[in-house]
Scaffold this motif. Structure first.
Motif, PDB file in Angstrom:
ATOM      1  N   ASP A  89       0.815  -1.227   0.000  1.00 49.51           N
ATOM      2  CA  ASP A  89       0.000   0.000   0.000  1.00 49.51           C
ATOM      3  C   ASP A  89       0.843   1.269   0.000  1.00 49.51           C
ATOM      4  O   ASP A  89       0.304   2.379  -0.083  1.00 49.51           O
ATOM      5  N   LEU A  90       2.136   1.102   0.117  1.00 51.00           N
ATOM      6  CA  LEU A  90       3.035   2.256   0.151  1.00 51.00           C
ATOM      7  C   LEU A  90       3.778   2.323  -1.183  1.00 51.00           C
ATOM      8  O   LEU A  90       4.316   1.313  -1.642  1.00 51.00           O
ATOM      9  N   VAL A  91       3.789   3.495  -1.804  1.00 48.51           N
ATOM     10  CA  VAL A  91       4.583   3.647  -3.035  1.00 48.51           C
ATOM     11  C   VAL A  91       6.031   3.926  -2.617  1.00 48.51           C
ATOM     12  O   VAL A  91       6.318   4.971  -2.028  1.00 48.51           O
ATOM     13  N   VAL A  92       6.915   2.980  -2.891  1.00 46.66           N
ATOM     14  CA  VAL A  92       8.325   3.100  -2.498  1.00 46.66           C
ATOM     15  C   VAL A  92       9.136   3.466  -3.745  1.00 46.66           C
ATOM     16  O   VAL A  92       9.266   2.660  -4.667  1.00 46.66           O
ATOM     17  N   LEU A  93       9.658   4.686  -3.755  1.00 47.49           N
ATOM     18  CA  LEU A  93      10.408   5.165  -4.917  1.00 47.49           C
ATOM     19  C   LEU A  93      11.903   5.020  -4.682  1.00 47.49           C
ATOM     20  O   LEU A  93      12.393   5.171  -3.560  1.00 47.49           O
ATOM     21  N   SER A  94      12.621   4.756  -5.774  1.00 49.48           N
ATOM     22  CA  SER A  94      14.084   4.781  -5.724  1.00 49.48           C
ATOM     23  C   SER A  94      14.542   6.220  -5.946  1.00 49.48           C
ATOM     24  O   SER A  94      13.800   7.047  -6.506  1.00 49.48           O
ATOM     25  N   GLY A  95      15.759   6.498  -5.499  1.00 50.62           N
ATOM     26  CA  GLY A  95      16.240   7.863  -5.693  1.00 50.62           C
ATOM     27  C   GLY A  95      17.667   8.034  -5.259  1.00 50.62           C
ATOM     28  O   GLY A  95      18.312   7.093  -4.791  1.00 50.62           O
ATOM     29  N   ARG A  96      18.160   9.247  -5.463  1.00 55.87           N
ATOM     30  CA  ARG A  96      19.467   9.607  -4.907  1.00 55.87           C
ATOM     31  C   ARG A  96      19.478  11.106  -4.647  1.00 55.87           C
ATOM     32  O   ARG A  96      18.757  11.868  -5.302  1.00 55.87           O
ATOM     33  N   GLU A  97      20.257  11.490  -3.657  1.00 53.01           N
ATOM     34  CA  GLU A  97      20.499  12.907  -3.377  1.00 53.01           C
ATOM     35  C   GLU A  97      21.915  13.199  -3.807  1.00 53.01           C
ATOM     36  O   GLU A  97      22.862  12.715  -3.185  1.00 53.01           O
ATOM     37  N   VAL A  98      22.055  13.953  -4.888  1.00 56.06           N
ATOM     38  CA  VAL A  98      23.383  14.237  -5.425  1.00 56.06           C
ATOM     39  C   VAL A  98      23.868  15.593  -4.913  1.00 56.06           C
ATOM     40  O   VAL A  98      23.238  16.617  -5.143  1.00 56.06           O
ATOM     41  N   GLY A  99      24.977  15.552  -4.183  1.00 51.46           N
ATOM     42  CA  GLY A  99      25.583  16.790  -3.698  1.00 51.46           C
ATOM     43  C   GLY A  99      26.466  17.377  -4.768  1.00 51.46           C
ATOM     44  O   GLY A  99      27.226  16.661  -5.427  1.00 51.46           O
ATOM     45  N   GLN A 100      26.379  18.682  -4.985  1.00 48.38           N
ATOM     46  CA  GLN A 100      27.209  19.382  -6.001  1.00 48.38           C
ATOM     47  C   GLN A 100      27.249  18.600  -7.313  1.00 48.38           C
ATOM     48  O   GLN A 100      28.326  18.169  -7.746  1.00 48.38           O
ATOM     49  N   PRO A 101      26.113  18.394  -7.970  1.00 50.99           N
ATOM     50  CA  PRO A 101      26.112  17.554  -9.174  1.00 50.99           C
ATOM     51  C   PRO A 101      26.815  18.184 -10.374  1.00 50.99           C
ATOM     52  O   PRO A 101      27.302  17.462 -11.248  1.00 50.99           O
ATOM     53  N   HIS A 102      26.906  19.520 -10.418  1.00 52.50           N
ATOM     54  CA  HIS A 102      27.355  20.167 -11.663  1.00 52.50           C
ATOM     55  C   HIS A 102      28.789  19.854 -12.074  1.00 52.50           C
ATOM     56  O   HIS A 102      29.054  19.765 -13.268  1.00 52.50           O
ATOM     57  N   PRO A 103      29.759  19.639 -11.143  1.00 53.26           N
ATOM     58  CA  PRO A 103      31.096  19.266 -11.644  1.00 53.26           C
ATOM     59  C   PRO A 103      31.235  17.768 -11.945  1.00 53.26           C
ATOM     60  O   PRO A 103      32.327  17.327 -12.311  1.00 53.26           O
TER      61      PRO A 103
END
Ligand SMILES: [Zn+2]
Ligand SMILES: [Zn+2]
Length: 266
Positions: A89-103
């Motif tokens: 009953d819970l929608v479990v999403l995958s993900g990531r938190e990218v720190g300083q992605p631009h370089p």
């Protein structure tokens, strides 16, 4: 209905490896009545000056510089699959938190696709190394550091991410009371840069987003809003989301058709 929690860490994040627990976080989310959680594990590719983190994460620190390990992709996938099967009953999403992605565009592009990519700025260049904002304020006024941070947000919009996390990150350690009006021009410029590149803004509840900043997000063209407890242990999932949802509704945001999606302007 509570908003979805779009920013949660588990044992696969380097700074939650001892306290995070994906299964228990899902169980807690179900108990709270959350519609969805996204496990946005840390991907911090920029080595940075660590300060007090040395005590807790010394194994990753050499000469004061922390090199954060990446999540174990296979174990993460297996854990997600198990949780999705157990908590139907819970929608479990995958993900990531990218720190300083631009370089780090090439390295990030090589990673496995996920449902949600949250972009963050966790450190800034201090002339010799990258460092967390609260380390920079040891030698410079906090308002100057916050202005540098907001200017870097604009440069970061060249990177690939869906949502910008905790725009008030440096305010987590702030001398005295924070007044967004002192930074109106810089905050509006950063919000405009995010809105014009079709990003979501995140309402991160570690420090409840100032209502004025949320209003400026709307005025600068922001169309979508996500919510994140930024929980690093199961007890913190969903923290502050009821209040955040009420404030979001007061400025015109409503849930989209799917319960796991960012909220949109009514
Ligand atoms: Zn973060
Ligand atoms: Zn986080």
């Amino acid at each position: 209905m509570l908003p979805p929690d779009g920013h949660v860490h588990s044992q696969f994040s380097w700074d939650a490896r001892n306290v995070g627990a994906m299964r228990e976080t899902c169980a807690r989310a179900v108990a709270l009545g959350l519609p969805s959680v996204a496990f946005t594990e840390h991907v911090d590719l920029t080595p940075f000056r660590a300060g007090f983190l040395v005590d807790e994460h010394g194994e990753f620190v050499v000469d004061g510089i922390l090199r954060a390990p990446l999540p174990d992709a296979d174990a993460y996938r297996e854990s997600l699959d198990r949780c999705r099967a157990e908590f139907a009953d819970l929608v479990v999403l995958s993900g990531r938190e990218v720190g300083q992605p631009h370089p780090h565009a090439a390295e990030l592009a090589a990673l496995e696709p996920v449902d949600r990519v949250v972009g963050s700025l966790h450190c800034l260049w201090d002339g010799e190394a990258y460092a967390e904002p609260w380390l920079l304020t040891e030698s410079r006024p906090a308002p100057d550091v916050f202005r540098d941070y907001l200017a870097e947000v604009c440069r970061m919009t060249t990177a690939d991410f869906d949502t910008f996390a905790h725009i008030d990150y440096p305010v987590r350690s702030w001398p005295g009371e924070f007044d967004p009006a002192d930074f109106e021009e810089e905050l509006r410029t950063a919000l405009r840069a995010l809105a014009s590149t079709q990003r979501c803004l995140e309402y991160n509840t570690r420090l409840p987003l100032h209502p004025t900043v949320l209003r400026w997000w709307v005025q600068e063209g922001g169309e979508r809003l996500t919510f994140g407890s930024d929980a690093h242990h199961p007890g913190a999932v969903g923290h502050g989301l009821a209040e955040a949802g009420a404030l979001a509704r007061s400025v015109g945001f409503v849930p989209d058709r799917r319960q796991q999606d960012p909220w949109v302007r009514a």
